[in-house]
Enzyme design. Structure first.
Site, short mmCIF file in Angstrom:
data_model
loop_
_atom_site.label_atom_id
_atom_site.label_comp_id
_atom_site.label_asym_id
_atom_site.label_seq_id
_atom_site.Cartn_x
_atom_site.Cartn_y
_atom_site.Cartn_z
N ASP A 174 -15.49 35.04 -19.59
CA ASP A 174 -15.42 36.47 -19.88
C ASP A 174 -16.12 37.23 -18.76
O ASP A 174 -17.18 36.80 -18.28
CB ASP A 174 -16.11 36.74 -21.23
CG ASP A 174 -15.77 38.11 -21.79
OD1 ASP A 174 -16.12 39.12 -21.15
OD2 ASP A 174 -15.18 38.17 -22.88
N TYR A 228 -10.81 54.78 -22.87
CA TYR A 228 -10.14 53.86 -21.94
C TYR A 228 -9.91 54.52 -20.59
O TYR A 228 -10.23 53.96 -19.53
CB TYR A 228 -8.80 53.41 -22.54
CG TYR A 228 -7.90 52.69 -21.59
CD1 TYR A 228 -8.13 51.35 -21.26
CD2 TYR A 228 -6.81 53.32 -21.00
CE1 TYR A 228 -7.30 50.67 -20.37
CE2 TYR A 228 -5.98 52.66 -20.11
CZ TYR A 228 -6.23 51.34 -19.81
OH TYR A 228 -5.40 50.68 -18.92
N ARG A 233 8.70 59.17 -19.75
CA ARG A 233 7.70 58.30 -19.19
C ARG A 233 8.23 57.73 -17.88
O ARG A 233 9.42 57.80 -17.60
CB ARG A 233 7.36 57.14 -20.17
CG ARG A 233 6.72 57.59 -21.49
CD ARG A 233 5.36 58.20 -21.27
NE ARG A 233 4.71 58.58 -22.52
CZ ARG A 233 4.76 59.79 -23.07
NH1 ARG A 233 5.48 60.76 -22.47
NH2 ARG A 233 4.13 60.06 -24.19
N SER A 247 -4.96 53.22 -13.97
CA SER A 247 -3.93 53.63 -14.92
C SER A 247 -3.63 55.12 -14.80
O SER A 247 -4.48 55.92 -14.40
CB SER A 247 -4.43 53.33 -16.34
OG SER A 247 -3.68 54.00 -17.31
N GLY A 275 -0.95 64.98 -30.19
CA GLY A 275 -1.60 64.54 -28.96
C GLY A 275 -0.70 63.78 -28.01
O GLY A 275 -1.11 63.48 -26.88
N PHE A 306 -0.65 39.63 -19.07
CA PHE A 306 0.70 40.13 -18.82
C PHE A 306 0.95 40.42 -17.35
O PHE A 306 1.75 39.74 -16.68
CB PHE A 306 0.93 41.38 -19.69
CG PHE A 306 2.08 42.24 -19.27
CD1 PHE A 306 3.32 41.68 -18.98
CD2 PHE A 306 1.93 43.62 -19.19
CE1 PHE A 306 4.39 42.48 -18.61
CE2 PHE A 306 2.99 44.43 -18.82
CZ PHE A 306 4.22 43.86 -18.51
N ILE A 307 0.27 41.41 -16.79
CA ILE A 307 0.47 41.73 -15.38
C ILE A 307 0.00 40.58 -14.49
O ILE A 307 0.63 40.25 -13.49
CB ILE A 307 -0.24 43.05 -15.02
CG1 ILE A 307 0.43 44.23 -15.74
CG2 ILE A 307 -0.24 43.29 -13.51
CD1 ILE A 307 -0.28 45.56 -15.58
N LEU A 354 -8.77 34.27 -22.03
CA LEU A 354 -7.61 33.89 -22.83
C LEU A 354 -7.53 34.61 -24.18
O LEU A 354 -6.89 34.13 -25.12
CB LEU A 354 -7.56 32.37 -23.05
CG LEU A 354 -7.52 31.52 -21.77
CD1 LEU A 354 -7.53 30.04 -22.11
CD2 LEU A 354 -6.30 31.87 -20.92
#
Length: 307
Positions: free
Chosen positions: A52, A142, A209, A118, A268, A11-12, A34
């Site tokens: 990978d 994450y 957000r 992030s 949460g 995506f990015i 992919l």
């Protein structure tokens, strides 16, 4: 300039490649397994290597065959729920993968690594807008992998002299986004509304957000190629947007009123989230240009035409 973009077919990455493709003095190699990306996202003049980041031997072959001036490392497992359910696999992809990339950079003399971090590193911090100097306290595996990678980059800079630029993304949205990663609420709404369905909001819709368009993210990354040293920079609009305001933008894009079902808040969930973009303005002289209304319209139109 020769650049390796890991995860470039995602995506990015697709937005980064789109902008790099306009630069005649840049040669790009894309390394992607992919799993979530697409070959169609890679411009014809760019070399695509299917592999990978967990495969160290395959990475070695790519680094040995090229002399890279920089690596833009976007390859990652991006779903927070997945990291909670499978933290070991999340770690293998996000930490094991980045260490393979960093070691190749060290061995083959690549001077600069740019990394997609992030807002998840901040956790549930009420001191908004969040600055890069805030104490990081991630609440998911994450987020822990992103936080840890930032520290590896700092150490590789200090020990081995590799320049490292960390970009902490706010909630990214835009064309070609999947429904599972961060900021996925936009693509989820796109899917539902393109099918003529209503949307569900957990809570009263006043939770906020910081929605930043993927093209602005890509522009920041590319501008960051010129930086030297070690940097951590938020990439954000610096504006809080409620889900109710997001829905208003979708109503404009769709051309009709959006049917909304409000239900119980999820345990949460963070009530307010916005990142300061003062460092982005100071260090890269950038302010994200895309307005939410225009960005949502572009994203919805793309989704309706392509899905």
């Amino acid at each position: 300039m020769n650049i390796l973009v890991t995860g470039g077919a995602g995506f990015i990455g697709s937005h980064v490649l789109e902008q790099l493709n306009t630069k005649d003095d840049v040669q790009v190699v894309v390394y992607d397994n992919l799993s979530s990306g697409a070959i169609s996202h890679v411009p014809e003049r760019m070399e695509l290597v299917e592999g990978d980041v967990r495969d160290n031997q395959a990475l070695e072959v790519v680094f040995a065959a090229h002399s890279f001036d920089a690596v833009i490392h976007l390859a990652a497992q991006t779903m927070v729920p997945f990291s909670v359910a499978q933290p070991v696999l999340d770690c293998q992809i996000n930490l094991g993968g980045v260490l393979h990339v960093l070691e190749c950079c060290r061995r083959y003399g690549v001077p600069h690594v740019l990394f997609s971090s992030s807002a998840a590193v901040y956790g549930d911090n009420p001191n908004v807008p969040l600055k890069e100097t805030e104490v990081v306290m991630p609440t998911s595996p994450y987020g822990v992998t992103k936080m840890t990678t930032e520290q590896y980059l700092r150490v590789y800079h200090e020990l081995y002299g590799i320049d490292a630029t960390v970009f902490r993304f706010a909630n990214v949205y835009g064309e070609r986004q999947g429904e599972g990663g961060e900021g996925g609420v936009v693509s989820i709404f796109c899917k539902l509304l393109s099918q003529g369905k209503g949307v569900t909001v957990f809570g009263d819709g006043r939770q906020t957000r910081d929605f930043v368009y993927a093209g602005d993210i890509a522009h920041a990354i590319i501008c960051g190629l010129s930086l030297k040293g070690f940097h951590i920079i938020n990439v954000s609009t610096g504006k809080e947007t409620s889900l109710n305001e997001l829905i208003r933008c979708f109503a404009l894009a769709v051309g009709t009123q959006v049917s909304v079902t409000y239900t119980e808040p999820r345990k949460g969930d963070i009530l307010r989230s916005v990142l300061s973009n003062a460092a982005l303005k100071k260090q890269l002289h950038l302010t994200p240009a895309m307005t939410l209304e225009r960005g949502i319209a572009k994203t919805y139109t793309w989704y309706k035409e392509n899905q």
